[in-house]
Design an enzyme around this catalytic site. Structure first.
Site, PDB file in Angstrom:
ATOM      1  N   GLY A  30      46.610  -5.919 -30.546  1.00 23.09           N
ATOM      2  CA  GLY A  30      47.636  -5.943 -29.799  1.00 23.09           C
ATOM      3  C   GLY A  30      47.355  -5.524 -28.153  1.00 23.09           C
ATOM      4  O   GLY A  30      46.045  -5.607 -27.959  1.00 23.09           O
ATOM      5  N   HIS A  36      42.189 -12.230 -25.752  1.00 22.14           N
ATOM      6  CA  HIS A  36      42.752 -12.630 -26.819  1.00 22.14           C
ATOM      7  C   HIS A  36      43.791 -14.133 -26.648  1.00 22.14           C
ATOM      8  O   HIS A  36      43.483 -14.847 -27.721  1.00 22.14           O
ATOM      9  CB  HIS A  36      44.048 -11.623 -27.010  1.00 22.14           C
ATOM     10  CG  HIS A  36      43.680 -10.124 -27.411  1.00 22.14           C
ATOM     11  ND1 HIS A  36      43.898  -9.261 -26.327  1.00 22.14           N
ATOM     12  CD2 HIS A  36      43.055  -9.345 -28.244  1.00 22.14           C
ATOM     13  CE1 HIS A  36      43.444  -8.138 -26.816  1.00 22.14           C
ATOM     14  NE2 HIS A  36      42.922  -8.225 -28.120  1.00 22.14           N
ATOM     15  N   ASP A 149      32.811  -8.341 -28.697  1.00 26.76           N
ATOM     16  CA  ASP A 149      32.584  -7.595 -29.857  1.00 26.76           C
ATOM     17  C   ASP A 149      31.642  -8.183 -30.628  1.00 26.76           C
ATOM     18  O   ASP A 149      31.806  -8.535 -31.665  1.00 26.76           O
ATOM     19  CB  ASP A 149      33.781  -7.105 -30.647  1.00 26.76           C
ATOM     20  CG  ASP A 149      34.546  -6.422 -29.653  1.00 26.76           C
ATOM     21  OD1 ASP A 149      34.623  -5.342 -29.286  1.00 26.76           O
ATOM     22  OD2 ASP A 149      35.960  -7.010 -29.617  1.00 26.76           O
ATOM     23  N   GLN A 152      30.543  -6.894 -34.075  1.00 25.18           N
ATOM     24  CA  GLN A 152      31.815  -6.921 -35.177  1.00 25.18           C
ATOM     25  C   GLN A 152      31.784  -8.378 -35.511  1.00 25.18           C
ATOM     26  O   GLN A 152      31.887  -8.483 -36.856  1.00 25.18           O
ATOM     27  CB  GLN A 152      33.095  -6.736 -34.498  1.00 25.18           C
ATOM     28  CG  GLN A 152      34.272  -7.187 -35.140  1.00 25.18           C
ATOM     29  CD  GLN A 152      35.566  -6.652 -34.606  1.00 25.18           C
ATOM     30  OE1 GLN A 152      36.026  -5.509 -34.841  1.00 25.18           O
ATOM     31  NE2 GLN A 152      36.088  -7.572 -33.806  1.00 25.18           N
TER      32      GLN A 152
HETATM   33  O1  PAF Z   1      38.658  -6.780 -32.452  1.00 23.26           O
HETATM   34  C1  PAF Z   1      39.807  -5.911 -33.037  1.00 23.26           C
HETATM   35  O2  PAF Z   1      40.687  -6.103 -32.343  1.00 23.26           O
HETATM   36  C2  PAF Z   1      39.718  -5.469 -34.230  1.00 23.26           C
HETATM   37  O3  PAF Z   1      38.519  -4.680 -34.586  1.00 23.26           O
HETATM   38  C3  PAF Z   1      40.198  -6.340 -35.321  1.00 23.26           C
HETATM   39  C4  PAF Z   1      39.205  -7.359 -35.725  1.00 23.26           C
HETATM   40  C5  PAF Z   1      41.529  -6.715 -35.242  1.00 23.26           C
HETATM   41  C6  PAF Z   1      40.100  -5.465 -36.857  1.00 23.26           C
HETATM   42  O4  PAF Z   1      41.318  -4.453 -36.642  1.00 23.26           O
END
Ligand code: PAF
Length: 285
Positions: A30, A36, A149, A152
């Site tokens: 969020g 996003h 990220d 990630q």
């Molecule tokens: O990148 C993010 O916002 C978070 O790490 C994710 C992938 C939504 C997991 O909570």
């Protein structure tokens, strides 16, 4: 746009969708920004339907991190998603994701070992666990992550391969402010003065890429001058700076096209991360 707060209600809905429908999924915490929204637009372009989750996942925050302060604005997020023609939004509570008795966690794969994995020891375990839960609930065709990220993204890609999730992982470019700062929900923590100082991270990474373009190939040389640049900025503390293989996140000695220069800094109390890719002389990786 339909909002699902109940996991059970979502599961019923998901079960009723045609098998051949392609579903693009954007998991978020969020407080949405252009980064996003670029993922939502990419998902919109390539799938029949799109789902976005908004869930601030407590298991990916360490005990002294910013879970309690993490910015939230549900109404604004929903208005932005509506504008992007999002079909479905999952807005689960903690109890929906981690019901009483929950005790299964996903051990994160190799690319999680260094860097953010060292500075934030429980972080990737929490990310892998929640992404696994969300993939099982949403059953997406494709899932979209931002390259800001990058570690990630590498961790999730490896996990998706290892656990055989039938999901295509799509990693989209970092969206930056006009002055180069990578967009992040955490930028809201920065005072105007800190906001200015934070630029040193993107500038250091850009300078590293520039040195490579000018012919430097030794990672150590690029990292030494980057470390100096950050150390000379008052109010900014280096967490890490590295040059890594983009899949394994292992450090490299000799820089090659496709490697990432990655960095994390504390600006006051705010921790920011960013990265840049080293491109081949022709501009392609
Ligand atoms: O990148 C993010 O916002 C978070 O790490 C994710 C992938 C939504 C997991 O909570």
């Amino acid at each position: 746009m339909k909002v699902f707060e109940s996991v059970e209600e979502w599961r019923k809905h998901r079960a009723g969708l045609p098998r051949n429908l392609s579903l693009g999924f954007v998991p978020t915490m969020g407080y949405l920004h252009e980064g996003h929204l670029s993922l939502v637009r990419a998902a919109r372009q390539n799938n029949d339907r799109i789902a976005v989750s908004i869930y601030v996942n407590p298991t990916q925050f360490g005990p002294n991190e910013d879970l309690a302060q993490y910015p939230r604005d549900r109404n604004r997020d929903l208005a932005l998603l509506e504008k992007e023609n999002t079909d479905w939004v999952l807005l689960p509570s903690d109890a929906e994701i981690y019901p009483p008795g929950f005790s299964t966690y996903v051990e994160p794969p190799e690319p999680s070992r260094l860097w953010c994995g060292q500075s934030r020891p429980v972080h990737f375990r929490g990310v892998c666990t929640v992404v696994t839960i969300l993939f099982n609930l949403v059953q997406p065709t494709r899932a979209y992550f931002g390259r800001k990220d990058a570690q990630q993204a590498a961790v999730i890609r490896r996990m998706t391969q290892d656990l055989r999730f039938p999901v295509e992982i799509v990693v989209c470019p970092t969206i930056r402010e006009p002055d180069g700062l990578a967009m992040s929900s955490r930028n809201v923590y920065l005072s105007p003065e800190e906001r200015q100082r934070a630029l040193v991270l993107s500038q250091t990474l850009a300078a590293g890429v520039e040195r490579f373009r000018a012919g430097e190939r030794e990672a150590r040389v690029i990292l030494e001058s980057g470390t100096r640049q950050i150390a000379n900025t008052p109010g900014v503390r280096l967490d890490y700076l590295g040059i890594v293989d983009q899949n394994t996140f292992a450090p490299v000695e000799t820089v090659q096209p496709g490697n990432y220069m990655i960095g994390a800094v504390y600006v006051g109390k705010t921790r920011l991360i960013d990265n840049r890719v080293f491109e081949s002389p022709g501009g392609c990786v």
